[in-house]
Design a protein around this motif. Structure first.
Motif, short mmCIF file in Angstrom:
data_model
loop_
_atom_site.label_atom_id
_atom_site.label_comp_id
_atom_site.label_asym_id
_atom_site.label_seq_id
_atom_site.Cartn_x
_atom_site.Cartn_y
_atom_site.Cartn_z
N ALA A 452 0.82 -1.01 -0.07
CA ALA A 452 0.03 -0.03 0.17
C ALA A 452 0.68 1.25 -0.11
N LYS A 453 1.70 1.23 0.77
CA LYS A 453 3.00 2.42 0.57
C LYS A 453 3.57 2.67 -0.60
N ALA A 454 3.63 1.56 -1.04
CA ALA A 454 4.63 1.66 -2.54
C ALA A 454 3.35 2.22 -3.56
N MET A 455 2.19 1.87 -3.34
CA MET A 455 1.21 2.49 -4.47
C MET A 455 0.94 3.94 -3.82
N LYS A 456 1.16 4.24 -2.71
CA LYS A 456 1.00 5.66 -2.34
C LYS A 456 2.03 6.69 -2.89
N ARG A 457 3.15 5.90 -2.88
CA ARG A 457 4.27 6.73 -3.45
C ARG A 457 4.28 7.00 -4.98
N LYS A 458 3.41 5.91 -5.53
CA LYS A 458 3.42 5.70 -6.95
C LYS A 458 2.48 7.24 -7.43
N ARG A 459 1.47 7.20 -6.61
CA ARG A 459 0.40 8.43 -6.58
C ARG A 459 1.14 9.65 -6.43
N GLU A 460 2.09 9.79 -5.39
CA GLU A 460 2.58 11.07 -5.07
C GLU A 460 3.56 11.38 -6.00
N TYR A 530 9.64 2.77 -19.51
CA TYR A 530 8.74 3.40 -18.63
C TYR A 530 9.95 3.99 -17.67
N LYS A 531 9.66 5.16 -16.85
CA LYS A 531 10.57 5.70 -16.11
C LYS A 531 11.05 4.89 -15.18
N TYR A 532 12.24 5.38 -14.57
CA TYR A 532 13.02 4.71 -13.33
C TYR A 532 12.44 4.46 -12.20
N GLN A 533 11.58 5.63 -11.97
CA GLN A 533 10.82 5.60 -10.75
C GLN A 533 9.71 4.76 -10.72
N GLY A 535 9.89 2.16 -12.30
CA GLY A 535 10.44 0.93 -12.26
C GLY A 535 10.72 0.43 -10.90
N ILE A 536 11.32 1.57 -9.99
CA ILE A 536 11.73 1.09 -8.79
C ILE A 536 10.35 0.56 -8.08
N ILE A 537 9.15 1.10 -8.35
CA ILE A 537 7.80 0.88 -7.49
C ILE A 537 7.33 -0.36 -7.98
N TYR A 538 7.38 -0.66 -9.42
CA TYR A 538 6.97 -1.78 -9.85
C TYR A 538 7.73 -2.92 -9.42
N ASN A 539 9.01 -3.01 -9.06
CA ASN A 539 9.94 -3.95 -8.61
C ASN A 539 9.61 -4.21 -7.17
N ASP A 540 9.29 -3.14 -6.60
CA ASP A 540 8.97 -3.24 -4.91
C ASP A 540 7.63 -4.18 -5.05
N LEU A 541 6.64 -3.84 -5.84
CA LEU A 541 5.53 -4.40 -5.72
C LEU A 541 5.58 -6.13 -5.84
N PHE A 542 6.05 -6.35 -7.08
CA PHE A 542 6.31 -8.00 -7.20
C PHE A 542 6.92 -8.55 -6.21
N SER A 543 8.14 -7.83 -5.81
CA SER A 543 9.10 -8.61 -4.91
C SER A 543 8.56 -8.83 -3.36
N GLU A 544 7.61 -7.79 -2.95
CA GLU A 544 6.59 -7.82 -1.91
C GLU A 544 5.91 -8.99 -1.91
N CYS A 545 5.03 -9.20 -2.94
CA CYS A 545 4.16 -10.21 -3.11
C CYS A 545 4.97 -11.58 -2.99
N GLU A 546 6.23 -11.57 -3.59
CA GLU A 546 6.90 -13.02 -3.50
C GLU A 546 7.11 -13.32 -2.02
N LYS A 547 7.47 -12.40 -1.15
CA LYS A 547 7.57 -12.43 0.23
C LYS A 547 6.37 -13.13 0.83
N ILE A 548 5.36 -12.30 0.56
CA ILE A 548 3.96 -12.76 1.11
C ILE A 548 3.69 -14.40 0.74
#
Length: 564
Positions: A452-460, A530-533, A535-548
């Motif tokens: 959720a925090k990664a998604m919030k960063r994406k919006r901001e 796509y932009k580097y920013q 890409g970082i958020i995208y990477n965070d999202l699928f990596s966090e899902c793998e942790k779950i």
């Protein structure tokens, strides 16, 4: 009147010894029975009649209707019993609790149990030092039985001597000839004593001793017994105060059943007592309890059993009606939003580790269900276009993560209390596994908040995702959802039925998909898709899902390693 503070303390101490003996006997019986009690309760309640027999059996076994009703409330809370089934068990518990009165009447007054109590303690003592848990439990059972009757003997001898203190009898007599008002007064005394002592069996013992000593008449003793039937419902109602709606309804049903029974018996009391006296004189060959003090204990036990059996025979046909009444009395509060909170174990640690760990497993399953709900908000937030709605969802996720932390602490504290009791090697293994499970479930909550925090960063940061990336994340969410479903199903199953193979398959799918997305992502960054920013958020999202996914498989593996 020559009855001082020392005598009063002696009387209280005698009652304390009786209560301790009963507690020791009850708890050791439960230890000997172990997990079988839960199995009996679950298997023998397919209809209300079987439920009644189950209630009689378990209460006669553990010598405490309060313990049975608290257990029933706990199991209704856990979803093991339906409300109708629980009413049958509670009805049976009322009959089962009369066994104590018969034990006291037949042995405590007819046989000098105190003379063999010390030899019994001598017999049980070697078992107490045994390393074998079962032998130790049997030793405590024998000791508890002996202490119960030593306490009863002390109760009899510490009661004031009415011949030397006639003013006591005169004091009581002034309240015994007021007709129906006297019955109500002694009914209230019986209720208050039971609430105070928290044991209808102990109050029954006191009543029997008072009758045997000539303190009160047979009629007033019967009124006290009726009061004990109301007083004993308080324990279950207190236990249900912080339980769920179904458990509250089961406790109210107990109160209604006992209160209604007392009401009709008060009307029929004179006639019913004459019938009991006739049975005792003509069939059992005893004396007249109205004129012969020695005949009162058996007659009172007969009254106690007869009343409870008759009450069950009458009210068992109205079980569905009682369900309708308590459903109206305790409605479901639909306006209150569901949140992380204890649903099962707050009804109190049960006397046996097996029963407590059963409820802990139920609580862990509820914890997983709440965590799944939290993840569903995250999925919703990812696809939400309205900022105001997104912010509301984020606040929900943030609040639930705090509650998830509290849940982990509360379940862990409960498990710590259970681990302080005498545990078998199998139960010690379960406690260790449960500690690991709640830690991993809480980690799922942490990762969900990180999403959720990664998604919030994406919006901001106004980071834009191409449709391909959005589809990829939604596909990963679907796999995580499946992993959470399998984990939840496994926590609801018996240990031998855990679907570990399915859990491994989904975990491998998540890992493989994460590896695929990572490889694609690195290529896309090089090609500036796509932009580097973003890409970082995208990477965070699928990596966090793998942790779950990792935490989910940890929970299923912990369950799979537990021996049945």
């Amino acid at each position: 009147m020559n009855y001082g503070l020392t005598d009063i303390l002696t009387l209280i101490g005698s009652l304390g010894l009786f209560l301790y003996g009963m507690k020791l006997m009850s708890e050791s019986l439960q230890q000997v029975a172990g997990d079988k009690m839960r199995t009996i309760l679950a298997a023998m309640t397919s209809n209300r009649f079987k439920g009644v027999m189950t209630g009689v059996l378990i209460t006669a076994l553990i010598q405490s209707s309060s313990a049975t009703t608290v257990m029933v409330v706990s199991f209704v809370n856990a979803g093991l019993l339906s409300l109708v089934e629980s009413i049958g068990v509670i009805m049976g518990a009322n009959i089962g609790t009369t066994v104590t009165a018969w034990l006291i009447s037949l042995l405590g007054f007819k046989v000098s149990m105190s003379a063999i109590s010390l030899p019994l303690i001598g017999l049980g003592l070697p078992f107490l030092f045994s390393k074998n848990r079962t032998k130790k439990n049997w030793g405590e059972l024998i000791m508890g039985f002996a202490l119960l009757f030593i306490g009863l003997q002390f109760l009899k001898t510490s009661m004031p001597d009415i011949k030397n203190n006639p003013e006591i009898l005169n004091f009581l007599t002034s309240y015994t000839d007021m007709g129906f008002a006297s019955s109500l007064l002694f009914l209230t005394i019986g209720t208050l004593l039971t609430i105070l002592i928290q044991s209808s069996s102990a109050t029954m013992a006191l009543t029997l001793v008072m009758c045997n000593s000539g303190w009160i008449s047979f009629e007033m003793a019967a009124a006290m017994v009726l009061g004990e039937n109301i007083g004993t419902t308080i324990t279950a109602n207190l236990a249900a105060m912080i339980a769920n709606t179904s458990a509250k309804r089961a406790a109210r049903a107990h109160l209604i059943f006992n209160t209604f029974g007392v009401m009709w018996m008060l009307i029929a009391l004179p006639f019913f007592l004459k019938m009991v006296a006739w049975v005792n004189m003509t069939i059992l060959g005893g004396g007249d309890p109205f004129t012969n003090t020695a005949a009162v204990p058996i007659s009172l036990s007969l009254f106690h059993t007869g009343f409870n059996i008759l009450n069950v025979v009458i009210l068992i046909w109205f079980a569905n009606f009682i369900v309708k009444v308590v459903t109206k009395l305790v409605p479901v509060r639909e306006d209150v939003e569901e949140e992380f909170k204890l649903q099962h174990i707050k009804t109190g640690t049960l006397s046996t580790p097996e029963a407590s760990l059963f409820l802990a497993k139920k609580e862990i399953s509820a914890y997983v269900k709440s965590t799944k709900k939290m993840f569903s908000y995250t999925k919703q937030a990812f696809n939400e276009t309205n900022d105001k709605t997104f912010n509301k969802l984020f606040e929900k996720i943030d609040k639930r993560e705090d509650e998830s932390d509290d849940m982990e602490v509360e379940i862990a504290n409960f498990l710590a209390k259970v681990s302080e009791t005498r545990l078998s090697s199998e139960n010690s293994e379960r406690v260790r596994a449960y500690f690991k499970m709640v830690s991993d479930i809480e980690s799922v909550g942490d990762s969900t908040l990180n999403l959720a925090k990664a998604m919030k960063r994406k919006r901001e940061q106004k980071a834009w995702f191409p449709q391909e990336l959005r589809d990829n994340i939604n596909n990963m969410f679907a796999l995580v959802d499946e992993a959470l479903d399998v984990m939840h199903e496994n926590t609801k199953k018996e240990f031998a039925e855990v679907k570990i193979k399915k859990a491994w398959e989904i975990e491998r799918e998540i890992n493989d998909y994460r590896t695929l997305l990572k490889t694609e992502h690195l290529n896309n960054v090089e090609e500036h898709k796509y932009k580097y920013q973003a890409g970082i958020i995208y990477n965070d999202l699928f990596s966090e899902c793998e942790k779950i996914g990792d935490y989910c498989i940890n929970v299923s593996e912990a369950l799979n390693e537990i021996k049945e």
